[in-house]
Design a protein around this motif. Structure first.
Motif, mmCIF file in Angstrom:
data_model
loop_
_atom_site.group_PDB
_atom_site.id
_atom_site.type_symbol
_atom_site.label_atom_id
_atom_site.label_comp_id
_atom_site.label_asym_id
_atom_site.label_seq_id
_atom_site.Cartn_x
_atom_site.Cartn_y
_atom_site.Cartn_z
ATOM 1 N N PRO A 85 0.842 -1.200 0.000
ATOM 2 C CA PRO A 85 0.000 0.000 0.000
ATOM 3 C C PRO A 85 0.868 1.237 0.000
ATOM 4 O O PRO A 85 2.015 1.196 0.437
ATOM 5 N N PRO A 86 0.341 2.339 -0.500
ATOM 6 C CA PRO A 86 1.125 3.583 -0.515
ATOM 7 C C PRO A 86 1.592 3.960 0.886
ATOM 8 O O PRO A 86 0.825 3.892 1.844
ATOM 9 N N ALA A 87 2.856 4.303 0.985
ATOM 10 C CA ALA A 87 3.413 4.655 2.291
ATOM 11 C C ALA A 87 3.379 6.160 2.485
ATOM 12 O O ALA A 87 3.480 6.931 1.533
ATOM 13 N N ASN A 88 3.223 6.557 3.721
ATOM 14 C CA ASN A 88 3.302 7.976 4.051
ATOM 15 C C ASN A 88 4.770 8.349 4.146
ATOM 16 O O ASN A 88 5.472 7.933 5.054
ATOM 17 N N THR A 89 5.241 9.087 3.170
ATOM 18 C CA THR A 89 6.657 9.431 3.111
ATOM 19 C C THR A 89 7.048 10.334 4.267
ATOM 20 O O THR A 89 6.368 11.313 4.562
ATOM 21 N N LYS A 90 8.140 9.962 4.920
ATOM 22 C CA LYS A 90 8.644 10.768 6.028
ATOM 23 C C LYS A 90 9.183 12.090 5.496
ATOM 24 O O LYS A 90 9.963 12.118 4.552
ATOM 25 N N VAL A 132 24.182 13.238 8.666
ATOM 26 C CA VAL A 132 24.455 12.255 9.722
ATOM 27 C C VAL A 132 23.286 11.288 9.856
ATOM 28 O O VAL A 132 23.482 10.068 9.971
ATOM 29 N N GLU A 133 22.063 11.808 9.806
ATOM 30 C CA GLU A 133 20.885 10.950 9.908
ATOM 31 C C GLU A 133 20.830 9.958 8.754
ATOM 32 O O GLU A 133 20.518 8.775 8.951
ATOM 33 N N ASP A 134 21.139 10.418 7.550
ATOM 34 C CA ASP A 134 21.072 9.540 6.382
ATOM 35 C C ASP A 134 22.160 8.469 6.413
ATOM 36 O O ASP A 134 21.924 7.319 6.024
ATOM 37 N N LEU A 135 23.361 8.835 6.853
ATOM 38 C CA LEU A 135 24.433 7.854 6.932
ATOM 39 C C LEU A 135 24.113 6.780 7.962
ATOM 40 O O LEU A 135 24.349 5.586 7.730
ATOM 41 N N LYS A 136 23.554 7.192 9.092
ATOM 42 C CA LYS A 136 23.163 6.220 10.112
ATOM 43 C C LYS A 136 22.019 5.339 9.617
ATOM 44 O O LYS A 136 21.972 4.133 9.897
ATOM 45 N N LEU A 137 21.103 5.946 8.868
ATOM 46 C CA LEU A 137 19.979 5.191 8.321
ATOM 47 C C LEU A 137 20.465 4.142 7.320
ATOM 48 O O LEU A 137 19.982 3.002 7.316
ATOM 49 N N ALA A 138 21.415 4.518 6.478
ATOM 50 C CA ALA A 138 21.947 3.568 5.493
ATOM 51 C C ALA A 138 22.536 2.346 6.185
ATOM 52 O O ALA A 138 22.372 1.212 5.715
ATOM 53 N N LYS A 139 23.218 2.572 7.300
ATOM 54 C CA LYS A 139 23.807 1.450 8.026
ATOM 55 C C LYS A 139 22.741 0.639 8.761
ATOM 56 O O LYS A 139 22.714 -0.597 8.691
ATOM 57 N N LYS A 140 21.838 1.339 9.445
ATOM 58 C CA LYS A 140 20.856 0.657 10.287
ATOM 59 C C LYS A 140 19.766 -0.039 9.479
ATOM 60 O O LYS A 140 19.336 -1.153 9.830
ATOM 61 N N ALA A 141 19.287 0.594 8.426
ATOM 62 C CA ALA A 141 18.141 0.061 7.690
ATOM 63 C C ALA A 141 18.533 -0.810 6.500
ATOM 64 O O ALA A 141 17.701 -1.575 6.010
ATOM 65 N N TYR A 142 19.787 -0.684 6.035
ATOM 66 C CA TYR A 142 20.204 -1.451 4.860
ATOM 67 C C TYR A 142 21.357 -2.407 5.176
ATOM 68 O O TYR A 142 21.225 -3.623 5.014
ATOM 69 N N HIS A 143 22.481 -1.857 5.602
ATOM 70 C CA HIS A 143 23.660 -2.687 5.812
ATOM 71 C C HIS A 143 23.442 -3.761 6.871
ATOM 72 O O HIS A 143 23.613 -4.967 6.612
ATOM 73 N N LEU A 193 12.241 0.673 -0.145
ATOM 74 C CA LEU A 193 11.827 1.803 -0.970
ATOM 75 C C LEU A 193 10.379 2.184 -0.686
ATOM 76 O O LEU A 193 10.000 3.360 -0.744
ATOM 77 N N GLU A 194 9.563 1.194 -0.373
ATOM 78 C CA GLU A 194 8.141 1.438 -0.125
ATOM 79 C C GLU A 194 7.866 1.845 1.323
ATOM 80 O O GLU A 194 6.726 2.169 1.669
ATOM 81 N N SER A 195 8.902 1.839 2.158
ATOM 82 C CA SER A 195 8.728 2.215 3.567
ATOM 83 C C SER A 195 8.877 3.723 3.729
ATOM 84 O O SER A 195 9.621 4.368 2.987
ATOM 85 N N PRO A 196 8.168 4.292 4.713
ATOM 86 C CA PRO A 196 8.219 5.756 4.905
ATOM 87 C C PRO A 196 9.621 6.294 5.146
ATOM 88 O O PRO A 196 9.946 7.399 4.715
ATOM 89 N N PHE A 197 10.478 5.523 5.833
ATOM 90 C CA PHE A 197 11.793 6.057 6.197
ATOM 91 C C PHE A 197 12.653 6.370 4.979
ATOM 92 O O PHE A 197 13.567 7.190 5.054
ATOM 93 N N SER A 198 12.378 5.723 3.845
ATOM 94 C CA SER A 198 13.258 5.893 2.680
ATOM 95 C C SER A 198 13.057 7.222 1.967
ATOM 96 O O SER A 198 13.911 7.639 1.180
ATOM 97 N N ARG A 199 11.919 7.887 2.218
ATOM 98 C CA ARG A 199 11.579 9.126 1.513
ATOM 99 C C ARG A 199 11.621 8.911 -0.011
ATOM 100 O O ARG A 199 11.987 9.778 -0.774
ATOM 101 N N LYS A 200 11.267 7.687 -0.415
ATOM 102 C CA LYS A 200 11.245 7.288 -1.840
ATOM 103 C C LYS A 200 12.631 7.311 -2.477
ATOM 104 O O LYS A 200 12.772 7.441 -3.695
ATOM 105 N N LEU A 201 13.659 7.183 -1.654
ATOM 106 C CA LEU A 201 15.030 7.097 -2.149
ATOM 107 C C LEU A 201 15.476 5.641 -2.102
ATOM 108 O O LEU A 201 15.185 4.938 -1.134
ATOM 109 N N ASP A 202 16.185 5.185 -3.151
ATOM 110 C CA ASP A 202 16.683 3.816 -3.116
ATOM 111 C C ASP A 202 18.051 3.785 -2.439
ATOM 112 O O ASP A 202 18.590 4.820 -2.052
ATOM 113 N N LEU A 203 18.598 2.587 -2.309
ATOM 114 C CA LEU A 203 19.857 2.447 -1.574
ATOM 115 C C LEU A 203 20.966 3.272 -2.214
ATOM 116 O O LEU A 203 21.750 3.913 -1.513
ATOM 117 N N TRP A 204 21.033 3.262 -3.551
ATOM 118 C CA TRP A 204 22.123 4.009 -4.174
ATOM 119 C C TRP A 204 22.009 5.508 -3.893
ATOM 120 O O TRP A 204 23.017 6.194 -3.749
#
Length: 482
Positions: A32-37, A79-90, A183-194
């Motif tokens: 379902p459509p996610a509410n983008t953060k 800083v938030e995005d770098l931490k998110l990349a590690k926590k939510a992806y890596h 990508l479909e989760s709100p935390f991504s803000r519609k941004l992919d890993l790259w």
């Protein structure tokens, strides 16, 4: 030569190559459509009182505070995005064994080491902020902190290889599904890993703009001006050096992926090249897709070979020294298709956006006609060729020889030789490219290379940016350099 050295290679690439390999899974349920953060994007003047004490700040000082606040807020977001990349992806991909630790280290590079670096600057900027929200001095902070950005060298230089491996791993259904859910989760803000992995590079090239904006609104008699001038010179040198190192890394990456059908194709000009000015997909007049590389001293025409979902580049014609290269911008409609009169002088899409390159070898004229996806991409190719040619002639102390017109050949390019690599054989991401004795022996390539023409797929441009101080970069493929 120096001018070309600091150009980024232009990348004319078609993203459909890797994405189209992955078919939709019939059992995958659409999310379902996610509410983008959303992020807080308030200005300094909306966050703090513009009246310090009982005195209203001047518009110039408000603008200065806005610029300093933007620098600080950008560090916080980074800083938030770098931490998110590690926590939510890596970390989840490692824990769930979606990728191996070695693969994740290759893709994420030294990203984790950048977090404390930017936390440090953010902390210093916050400490410099007064209780009323204003900041008096930032120049000395920046001059003291900027040298640590040298650590970006290894991170940015790894991006071409990281992007290639990530694209390869996306063909794994587990990786694809995981990244799609993110990508479909709100935390991504519609941004992919790259997008997240490229954020540090994007931030790096913004620093000159951010610092100049602060300087622009700093009074001439303010003690910060001297420090800001010094900081701007420092960041420009840092970005230029990182850009040079990244460009050389990109050049090495693609040279290592070249596949040679026969020993005569090997050229010292390729081996000695440290700059990739431009590369991307074009077609010949038989409709075959080619991938063309313009290194600083040699033009290399290849076929992209998919092997185990990875791309290598098999030489399709003998490399052409840039110093011997001539070029011509062809008018729409004036091109032979398929080596015959058919289609000549027609004005349909198949005969638009062509240009021709040619050179003499053994008293014989060799030429290739290529079609770009549109007029803009064609001009980018011609600009890159013109600059490379000018640099080569300057290095030799030769005045430009001009552009030949009316060069024509009567035969079309033969069909490309069969692929050197089987698309089904095992090949790890770190396996060196195959060449030499492993290649089948093709027929001799001493004949006259002729026109190449065609419909072209979409091409995207990694264009120079004003702040990339050395931008691919001039034209075609791979992650953006600075």
């Amino acid at each position: 030569h120096n001018k070309l050295r600091h150009k980024r290679s232009i990348s004319f690439r078609s993203e459909s190559r890797t994405e189209s390999v992955m078919p939709p899974r019939p059992w995958t349920r659409p999310a379902p459509p996610a509410n983008t953060k959303r992020r807080d994007s308030k200005l300094w003047s909306e966050t703090f009182d513009v009246r310090l004490g009982h005195q209203m700040l001047s518009s110039k000082e408000i603008n200065r505070q806005e610029a300093i606040f933007e620098l600080s807020r950008g560090e916080k977001d980074l800083v938030e995005d770098l931490k998110l990349a590690k926590k939510a992806y890596h970390d989840p991909m490692l824990k769930l064994s979606i990728m191996t630790e070695h693969e994740l280290n290759q893709i994420f590079g030294t990203l984790e080491s950048l977090i404390p670096l930017h936390e440090d600057l953010l902390s210093r900027l916050r400490e410099a902020r007064k209780p009323d929200g204003s900041t008096e001095h930032v120049g000395h902070i920046l001059v003291d902190w900027l040298p640590c950005l040298d650590s970006y060298n290894s991170y940015c230089s790894n991006q071409v290889a990281a992007k290639a491996l990530l694209d390869h791993k996306k063909q794994d259904h587990r990786v694809h599904d995981f990244l799609q859910r993110c990508l479909e989760s709100p935390f991504s803000r519609k941004l992919d890993l790259w997008n997240f992995l490229d954020i540090p590079r994007s931030r790096l090239v913004k620093y000159p703009l951010l610092l100049r904006e602060i300087l622009k609104h700093t009074p001439n008699d303010h003690p910060d001006r001297q420090y800001l001038d010094e900081a701007i010179n420092m960041i420009q040198s840092i970005v230029a050096e990182i850009n040079t190192q990244t460009g050389e890394s990109e050049c090495r990456f693609y040279k290592e992926r070249l596949l040679y059908l026969e020993g005569s194709q090997r050229d010292l000009l390729i081996d000695s090249s440290r700059i990739l000015s431009c590369h991307g997909e074009l077609k010949n007049n038989r409709g075959a897709k080619l991938h063309v590389f313009l290194f600083q001293d040699v033009l290399v025409i290849t076929r992209a070979i998919a092997h185990n979902e990875q791309l290598y580049y098999q030489l399709y014609r003998q490399p052409i020294p840039v110093r011997e290269l001539q070029w011509e911008d062809l008018q729409d409609g004036v091109i032979r298709l398929g080596g015959s009169i058919r289609g000549a002088f027609s004005n349909n899409e198949r005969t638009k956006n062509f240009f021709r390159v040619s050179f003499h070898s053994s008293s014989q004229l060799h030429s290739h006609s290529f079609q770009a996806s549109d007029a803009f991409n064609k001009q980018q190719w011609l600009n890159c060729i013109r600059q490379a040619k000018g640099a080569a002639e300057s290095a030799m102390g030769v005045v430009g020889l001009g552009i030949p017109v009316g060069v024509e050949t009567s035969i079309g390019d033969p069909e490309p030789p069969p692929s050197l690599l089987s698309p089904h054989g095992p090949l790890s991401p770190t396996t060196p490219p195959l060449s030499g004795p492993l290649a089948p022996q093709p027929k001799s390539m001493d004949h006259c290379d002729s026109d190449s023409s065609v419909d072209s797929p979409g091409c995207s441009m990694d264009m120079d940016t004003s702040e990339a101080l050395a931008s691919p970069t001039g034209c075609p493929d791979g992650p953006n350099r600075l």
